[in-house]
Write a protein that holds these residues in place. Structure first.
Motif, PDB file in Angstrom:
ATOM      1  N   GLU A   1       0.776  -1.151  -0.030  1.00 19.96           N
ATOM      2  CA  GLU A   1      -0.089  -0.087   0.149  1.00 19.96           C
ATOM      3  C   GLU A   1       0.730   1.031   0.044  1.00 19.96           C
TER       4      GLU A   1
ATOM      5  N   SER B   1      -0.042  -5.557   4.629  1.00 25.49           N
ATOM      6  CA  SER B   1      -1.401  -6.279   3.962  1.00 25.49           C
ATOM      7  C   SER B   1      -0.819  -7.748   3.428  1.00 25.49           C
TER       8      SER B   1
ATOM      9  N   GLN C   1      -2.086  -9.149   0.967  1.00 24.15           N
ATOM     10  CA  GLN C   1      -2.914  -9.469  -0.435  1.00 24.15           C
ATOM     11  C   GLN C   1      -2.041 -10.099  -1.339  1.00 24.15           C
TER      12      GLN C   1
ATOM     13  N   ARG D   1       1.275  -0.615   9.968  1.00 27.59           N
ATOM     14  CA  ARG D   1       1.483   0.651   9.137  1.00 27.59           C
ATOM     15  C   ARG D   1       2.109   1.740   9.994  1.00 27.59           C
TER      16      ARG D   1
ATOM     17  N   LEU E   1      -4.081   2.225  14.000  1.00 31.26           N
ATOM     18  CA  LEU E   1      -3.262   1.856  14.844  1.00 31.26           C
ATOM     19  C   LEU E   1      -2.006   1.559  14.140  1.00 31.26           C
TER      20      LEU E   1
ATOM     21  N   TYR F   1      -2.462  -3.538  13.372  1.00 34.46           N
ATOM     22  CA  TYR F   1      -3.908  -3.962  13.546  1.00 34.46           C
ATOM     23  C   TYR F   1      -4.101  -5.368  13.051  1.00 34.46           C
TER      24      TYR F   1
ATOM     25  N   GLU G   1      -8.301 -10.576   5.609  1.00 37.22           N
ATOM     26  CA  GLU G   1      -8.293 -10.339   3.881  1.00 37.22           C
ATOM     27  C   GLU G   1      -8.697 -11.562   3.217  1.00 37.22           C
TER      28      GLU G   1
ATOM     29  N   GLU H   1     -14.313   4.534   6.645  1.00 35.84           N
ATOM     30  CA  GLU H   1     -13.852   3.287   6.051  1.00 35.84           C
ATOM     31  C   GLU H   1     -13.327   1.892   7.037  1.00 35.84           C
ATOM     32  N   ILE H   2     -14.007   0.963   6.522  1.00 30.39           N
ATOM     33  CA  ILE H   2     -13.633  -0.369   7.208  1.00 30.39           C
ATOM     34  C   ILE H   2     -13.147  -1.497   6.437  1.00 30.39           C
TER      35      ILE H   2
ATOM     36  N   ARG I   1      -8.125  -7.409  -9.428  1.00 30.41           N
ATOM     37  CA  ARG I   1      -6.677  -7.162  -9.343  1.00 30.41           C
ATOM     38  C   ARG I   1      -6.377  -7.466 -10.919  1.00 30.41           C
TER      39      ARG I   1
ATOM     40  N   GLY J   1     -10.396  -3.922   8.237  1.00 29.09           N
ATOM     41  CA  GLY J   1      -9.638  -3.728   9.547  1.00 29.09           C
ATOM     42  C   GLY J   1     -10.637  -4.176  10.732  1.00 29.09           C
TER      43      GLY J   1
HETATM   44  O1  4AD Z   1      -7.453   0.065   2.579  1.00 29.86           O
HETATM   45  P1  4AD Z   1      -6.264  -0.883   2.746  1.00 29.86           P
HETATM   46  O2  4AD Z   1      -4.932  -0.053   3.024  1.00 29.86           O
HETATM   47  O3  4AD Z   1      -6.156  -1.889   1.808  1.00 29.86           O
HETATM   48  C1  4AD Z   1      -5.384  -2.789   1.737  1.00 29.86           C
HETATM   49  O4  4AD Z   1      -4.349  -3.098   2.515  1.00 29.86           O
HETATM   50  C2  4AD Z   1      -5.724  -3.900   0.655  1.00 29.86           C
HETATM   51  N1  4AD Z   1      -4.251  -4.457   0.128  1.00 29.86           N
HETATM   52  C3  4AD Z   1      -6.527  -4.968   1.316  1.00 29.86           C
HETATM   53  C4  4AD Z   1      -6.835  -6.041   0.457  1.00 29.86           C
HETATM   54  O5  4AD Z   1      -7.410  -5.885  -0.698  1.00 29.86           O
HETATM   55  N2  4AD Z   1      -6.727  -7.429   0.808  1.00 29.86           N
HETATM   56  O6  4AD Z   1      -6.467  -1.186   4.250  1.00 29.86           O
HETATM   57  C5  4AD Z   1      -7.694  -2.250   4.356  1.00 29.86           C
HETATM   58  C6  4AD Z   1      -8.290  -1.965   5.644  1.00 29.86           C
HETATM   59  C7  4AD Z   1      -8.819  -0.523   5.837  1.00 29.86           C
HETATM   60  O7  4AD Z   1     -10.211  -0.289   5.108  1.00 29.86           O
HETATM   61  C8  4AD Z   1      -8.943  -0.207   7.302  1.00 29.86           C
HETATM   62  O8  4AD Z   1     -10.191  -0.844   7.760  1.00 29.86           O
HETATM   63  C9  4AD Z   1      -7.778  -1.138   7.609  1.00 29.86           C
HETATM   64  O9  4AD Z   1      -7.529  -2.029   6.718  1.00 29.86           O
HETATM   65  N3  4AD Z   1      -6.808  -0.331   8.173  1.00 29.86           N
HETATM   66  C10 4AD Z   1      -6.360   0.168   9.475  1.00 29.86           C
HETATM   67  N4  4AD Z   1      -6.923  -0.139  10.603  1.00 29.86           N
HETATM   68  C11 4AD Z   1      -6.365   0.357  11.648  1.00 29.86           C
HETATM   69  N5  4AD Z   1      -5.306   1.133  11.536  1.00 29.86           N
HETATM   70  C12 4AD Z   1      -4.615   1.441  10.403  1.00 29.86           C
HETATM   71  N6  4AD Z   1      -3.583   2.236  10.389  1.00 29.86           N
HETATM   72  C13 4AD Z   1      -5.360   1.079   9.208  1.00 29.86           C
HETATM   73  N7  4AD Z   1      -4.955   0.968   8.027  1.00 29.86           N
HETATM   74  C14 4AD Z   1      -5.772   0.416   7.363  1.00 29.86           C
END
Ligand code: 4AD
Ligand code: MG
Length: 436
Positions: free
Chosen positions: A168, A188, A190, A211, A221, A224, A228, A359-360, A366, A407
């Motif tokens: 990401e 992630s 992914q 992160r 956080l 977290y 996935e 956002e959750i 892909r 998340g």
């Molecule tokens: O939107 P994000 O960055 O998406 C991905 O990481 C994709 N690669 C996921 C995938 O397609 N397999 O992160 C996904 C979710 C966010 O919507 C949020 O709910 C959570 O991860 N998230 C966090 N939760 C808590 N603290 C943080 N710093 C977060 N960053 C992301």
């Protein structure tokens, strides 16, 4: 006290039972409350299953020891179960013997402590009834997610957490020395799930993501738990429908089976029971228009901030889906949408929780064709070396596929109606906290 290997131990919840009345039981745990007079000592005992009041009268052999305990001491009690409508929970223990494993020092958590103090004493605060409720209900929610994936015949897998490929973007990567190379804590799973689908087709994992977020907010956080999923043959629409069904399943089940604790959290279980697919869906472009109409400052092409997500969801009772974000604010792996709009968007979606939570979920289709992926890696200036294995997946039997990440703590914040994400996890890690 000597270690006791002979005794058969009972659990508090199990002794609160008509069949146990008049029977002698052995309980052990921690002193939740204590109060004594010259004639009687009351100890409320806590174990992992619940609490119960134990009464030691003056003529009981344990009376002196019971009068001399302290809050949070670890003890064992032998006594008889009695039914007493005045006792909290309807049963109490007529105490006979008591012994201390360890007599607690004066427990530092008292009335009205500051949040900072409680965070410093998190290892002790874990036993508070408030956190115990969160931990147990969190466990339930994870159970419901797993149940859902099982019903859908998904395989649970365990990807690596130490990686060399960012997912990401570089700005939030934690890097460290890995012998004589550099490695990262995963952002992630992914990319690895994309490899697992060539073996198991539909997979998911529940694993930590990391992160290096510089933000001090109520939803970030640095470590977290990330649920996935990745699905072979799924297109963007299938992906969105799956997410909606999953969230509805978990919210409904939580609402149905945990009414009391949800009410304690201030969350009306009925609200969760009513959640059902499909959710309201807005394209990114429509969401921008709505925000501009509300008078918020944002231009097409900018990512949403917390304020924007709040504005979009404040008056919603159910989650909403926002799809097709601009290509330039999304990672390299998302395929372009049909160019029906004047500017370039990609096949992806976020799910935002209602009531301002935001956002959750982030998910997308892909890129599965080699040429297209190479072009996007090029465009985004990604160093290809660390992604060779990922590129390989497009060389040996590539298939269309999609996936998403949810998340856990953000989802719990919404489901449990918490003000801050740190209230949803045992030991929160944030920009200014890695202790205890
Ligand atoms: O939107 P994000 O960055 O998406 C991905 O990481 C994709 N690669 C996921 C995938 O397609 N397999 O992160 C996904 C979710 C966010 O919507 C949020 O709910 C959570 O991860 N998230 C966090 N939760 C808590 N603290 C943080 N710093 C977060 N960053 C992301
Ligand atoms: Mg996201």
């Amino acid at each position: 006290m000597a270690k006791d290997t002979e005794t058969e131990w009972d659990k508090i919840e199990e002794v609160k039972n008509d069949e146990k009345v008049g029977k002698e039981v052995n309980l052990r745990g921690w002193v939740y409350r204590e109060r004594s007079t010259a004639k009687v000592a009351f100890i409320t005992l806590r174990d992992s299953t619940g609490i119960i009041q134990c009464v030691f009268k003056e003529d009981s052999p344990g009376f002196r020891e019971a009068s001399n305990t302290k809050i949070e001491s670890s003890i064992s009690i032998k006594g008889k179960v009695e039914k007493d409508d005045r006792a909290p929970g309807g049963y109490e223990i007529k105490g006979k013997e008591i012994s201390h494993y360890q007599k607690s020092e004066k427990f530092p958590i008292t009335q009205d402590p500051s949040t900072e103090f409680l965070m410093d004493a998190r290892h002790l605060w874990l036993r508070s009834s408030k956190i115990r409720k969160v931990l147990r209900t969190r466990e339930k929610v994870l159970e419901y997610f797993r149940e859902f994936f099982k019903e859908k015949n998904f395989h649970e897998v365990q990807p690596p957490l130490i990686t060399q490929a960012g997912v990401e973007g570089g700005s939030t990567l934690f890097d460290f020395e890995y012998f004589d190379e550099t490695a990262y804590l995963t952002q992630s799973s992914q990319l690895y799930l994309e490899a697992f689908i060539t073996s198991l087709e539909n997979v998911y994992c529940i694993a930590p993501s990391f992160r290096a977020e510089k933000s001090r907010t109520s939803k970030h956080l640095t470590e977290y738990w990330h649920l996935e999923a990745e699905m072979a043959w799924y297109e963007n629409q299938d992906n969105i429908e799956f997410q909606e069904e999953m969230i509805s399943y978990v919210a409904n089940k939580l609402g149905e089976e945990n009414q009391k604790v949800l009410k304690d959290f201030g969350r009306d279980p009925e609200v969760l029971k009513r959640i059902e697919p499909p959710f309201k869906r807005l394209s990114y472009t429509e969401a921008i228009e709505e925000l501009q109409e509300q008078g918020l400052k944002i231009e097409w092409g900018e990512d949403f901030g917390a304020g924007h997500e709040k504005a979009l969801t404040e008056n919603e009772k159910e989650p909403i889906v926002i799809y097709n974000f601009p290509k330039k604010i999304k990672p390299f792996y998302m395929p372009e949408a049909e160019k029906s709009e004047e500017e370039e968007t990609v096949l992806c979606n976020d799910i935002l929780a209602p009531e301002g939570y935001g956002e959750i979920i982030g998910g997308s289709e892909r890129i599965w064709e080699l040429e297209e992926l190479m072009k996007r890696l090029e465009e985004t200036g990604t160093d290809k070396e660390a992604y060779e294995w990922y590129i390989d997946l497009r060389r040996y039997g590539s298939v269309p596929h999609s996936g998403f990440g949810l998340g856990i703590e953000r989802t719990l914040s919404w489901l449990f109606k918490r003000d801050h994400i740190r209230e949803t996890i045992g030991f929160p890690r944030t920009i200014n906290r890695v202790y205890p």
